[in-house]
Write a protein that holds these residues in place. Structure first.
Motif, PDB file in Angstrom:
ATOM      1  N   TRP A 115      13.531  21.216  24.887  1.00 28.50           N
ATOM      2  CA  TRP A 115      15.016  21.037  25.017  1.00 28.50           C
ATOM      3  C   TRP A 115      15.624  22.509  25.204  1.00 28.50           C
ATOM      4  O   TRP A 115      16.566  22.415  26.040  1.00 28.50           O
ATOM      5  N   GLN A 116      14.939  23.430  24.534  1.00 24.98           N
ATOM      6  CA  GLN A 116      15.562  24.692  24.890  1.00 24.98           C
ATOM      7  C   GLN A 116      15.425  25.416  26.146  1.00 24.98           C
ATOM      8  O   GLN A 116      16.572  25.735  26.742  1.00 24.98           O
ATOM      9  N   ASP A 117      14.475  24.948  26.526  1.00 20.29           N
ATOM     10  CA  ASP A 117      14.267  25.382  28.243  1.00 20.29           C
ATOM     11  C   ASP A 117      15.219  24.705  29.089  1.00 20.29           C
ATOM     12  O   ASP A 117      15.600  25.236  30.115  1.00 20.29           O
ATOM     13  N   SER A 118      15.406  23.398  28.852  1.00 20.95           N
ATOM     14  CA  SER A 118      16.231  22.569  29.806  1.00 20.95           C
ATOM     15  C   SER A 118      17.559  22.643  29.592  1.00 20.95           C
ATOM     16  O   SER A 118      18.677  22.181  30.184  1.00 20.95           O
ATOM     17  N   HIS A 119      18.000  23.300  28.295  1.00 20.02           N
ATOM     18  CA  HIS A 119      19.344  23.189  27.926  1.00 20.02           C
ATOM     19  C   HIS A 119      20.082  24.779  27.991  1.00 20.02           C
ATOM     20  O   HIS A 119      21.278  24.985  27.736  1.00 20.02           O
ATOM     21  N   ARG A 120      19.285  25.613  28.304  1.00 15.98           N
ATOM     22  CA  ARG A 120      19.818  27.041  28.343  1.00 15.98           C
ATOM     23  C   ARG A 120      20.741  27.077  29.685  1.00 15.98           C
ATOM     24  O   ARG A 120      20.607  26.398  30.605  1.00 15.98           O
ATOM     25  N   ASP A 121      21.537  28.287  29.647  1.00 17.90           N
ATOM     26  CA  ASP A 121      22.540  28.278  30.603  1.00 17.90           C
ATOM     27  C   ASP A 121      21.947  28.862  31.855  1.00 17.90           C
ATOM     28  O   ASP A 121      22.218  28.500  32.854  1.00 17.90           O
ATOM     29  N   ALA A 122      21.076  29.954  31.370  1.00 22.12           N
ATOM     30  CA  ALA A 122      20.345  30.557  32.741  1.00 22.12           C
ATOM     31  C   ALA A 122      19.191  29.874  33.235  1.00 22.12           C
ATOM     32  O   ALA A 122      18.466  29.690  32.679  1.00 22.12           O
ATOM     33  N   ALA A 123      19.498  29.443  34.524  1.00 18.03           N
ATOM     34  CA  ALA A 123      18.353  28.925  35.035  1.00 18.03           C
ATOM     35  C   ALA A 123      17.704  27.798  34.308  1.00 18.03           C
ATOM     36  O   ALA A 123      16.390  28.167  34.063  1.00 18.03           O
ATOM     37  N   PRO A 124      18.287  26.842  33.932  1.00 14.88           N
ATOM     38  CA  PRO A 124      17.724  25.790  33.103  1.00 14.88           C
ATOM     39  C   PRO A 124      16.354  25.209  33.706  1.00 14.88           C
ATOM     40  O   PRO A 124      16.414  25.100  35.080  1.00 14.88           O
ATOM     41  N   LEU A 125      15.381  24.719  33.060  1.00 17.51           N
ATOM     42  CA  LEU A 125      14.320  24.045  33.658  1.00 17.51           C
ATOM     43  C   LEU A 125      14.846  22.694  34.449  1.00 17.51           C
ATOM     44  O   LEU A 125      15.176  21.774  33.522  1.00 17.51           O
ATOM     45  N   ARG A 126      14.660  22.743  35.601  1.00 16.15           N
ATOM     46  CA  ARG A 126      15.026  21.226  36.192  1.00 16.15           C
ATOM     47  C   ARG A 126      14.083  21.187  37.287  1.00 16.15           C
ATOM     48  O   ARG A 126      13.609  22.179  38.034  1.00 16.15           O
ATOM     49  N   GLN A 127      13.674  20.028  37.772  1.00 16.08           N
ATOM     50  CA  GLN A 127      13.092  19.538  38.988  1.00 16.08           C
ATOM     51  C   GLN A 127      13.916  19.780  40.120  1.00 16.08           C
ATOM     52  O   GLN A 127      15.058  19.295  40.139  1.00 16.08           O
ATOM     53  N   ALA A 128      13.545  20.463  41.177  1.00 15.50           N
ATOM     54  CA  ALA A 128      14.186  20.915  42.227  1.00 15.50           C
ATOM     55  C   ALA A 128      14.414  19.258  43.103  1.00 15.50           C
ATOM     56  O   ALA A 128      13.389  18.564  42.813  1.00 15.50           O
TER      57      ALA A 128
END
Ligand code: DC
Length: 221
Positions: free
Chosen positions: A179-192
């Protein structure tokens, strides 16, 4: 130069798989998490709060993070000292997670990552390689596995070190970190958008490596 970007959540097997693929291809394996860990460690060693921007940002001009390779293995240098083992300890993981949420830290490590990819064929793993660092990578893989399976793998790893941890606690940690990784403002984790999703929930290591090598062959031929 060619680049393979492997992104995905913690515990999906990125580093083991990326290392194997690099070795098969004879390319350089670049573990970018190690860079964030080195910045986190520098904060810990100075006794500052690694979650505080005011404490971390002034350190950046004072520290030097470098990567070098010894016997084919990546080593991370902090101010000239090899910290490759120290960055694996638990406090450094926490500190890395804190500093990696700061855009200035990401900017600081950006050039170093790009420069390595300019000079070598690389298999680079991280969270934002396909989206931010190497958007031009010829192959992009988004590696994932179900949270329950990642928690089970972590439990097995810890058990091998003689550490017993409750499964539900590990599962909670995995979900919280996702949750933290995908919701942070800076470069959130997401699939290109152009990344290929590889779900390793039901695959072992060899099967995962084979599947990705197959994709790489198709893409590079
Ligand atoms: O992959 P790892 O666990 O060694 O990464 C350490 C921390 O750094 C983790 O909290 C995620 C972060 N990270 C990141 O934000 N971007 C990357 N390219 C690599 C790691």
């Amino acid at each position: 130069m060619y680049a393979i970007a492997i992104d995905g959540p913690a515990g999906a097997g990125k580093s083991t798989i990326a290392r194997r693929i690099a070795s098969q291809l004879g390319w350089l394996y670049v573990d970018t998490g190690a860079l964030y860990r080195a910045v986190g460690l520098s904060g810990l060693r100075r006794g500052v709060d690694t979650a505080s921007r005011e404490a971390i940002l002034p350190l950046l001009p004072q520290i030097k993070v470098e990567l070098c390779y010894r016997d084919g293995e990546q080593r991370v240098l902090l101010d000239g000292e090899d910290v490759s083992e120290a960055i694996r300890e638990n406090p450094a993981s926490m500190a890395a997670s804190n500093v990696s949420a700061m855009q200035e830290v990401r900017d600081y490590l950006f050039d170093l990552q790009q420069q390595i990819a300019r000079e070598h064929n690389v298999v680079m793993d991280g969270r934002d390689i396909g989206t931010v660092v190497l958007p031009q990578a010829q192959v992009k893989i988004f590696l994932t596995a179900a949270p329950e399976e990642r928690a089970r793998r972590r439990q097995r790893q810890l058990a091998e070190k003689g550490i017993q941890v409750d499964f539900n606690q590990l599962l909670e940690e995995v979900k919280q970190r996702d949750w933290q990784d995908s919701h942070r403002d800076a470069a959130p984790l997401r699939q290109a958008e152009d990344a290929i999703l590889c779900d390793t929930t039901h695959l072992d290591l060899d099967q995962s490596v084979d599947q990705i090598l197959q994709i790489v062959k198709e893409r590079l031929s």
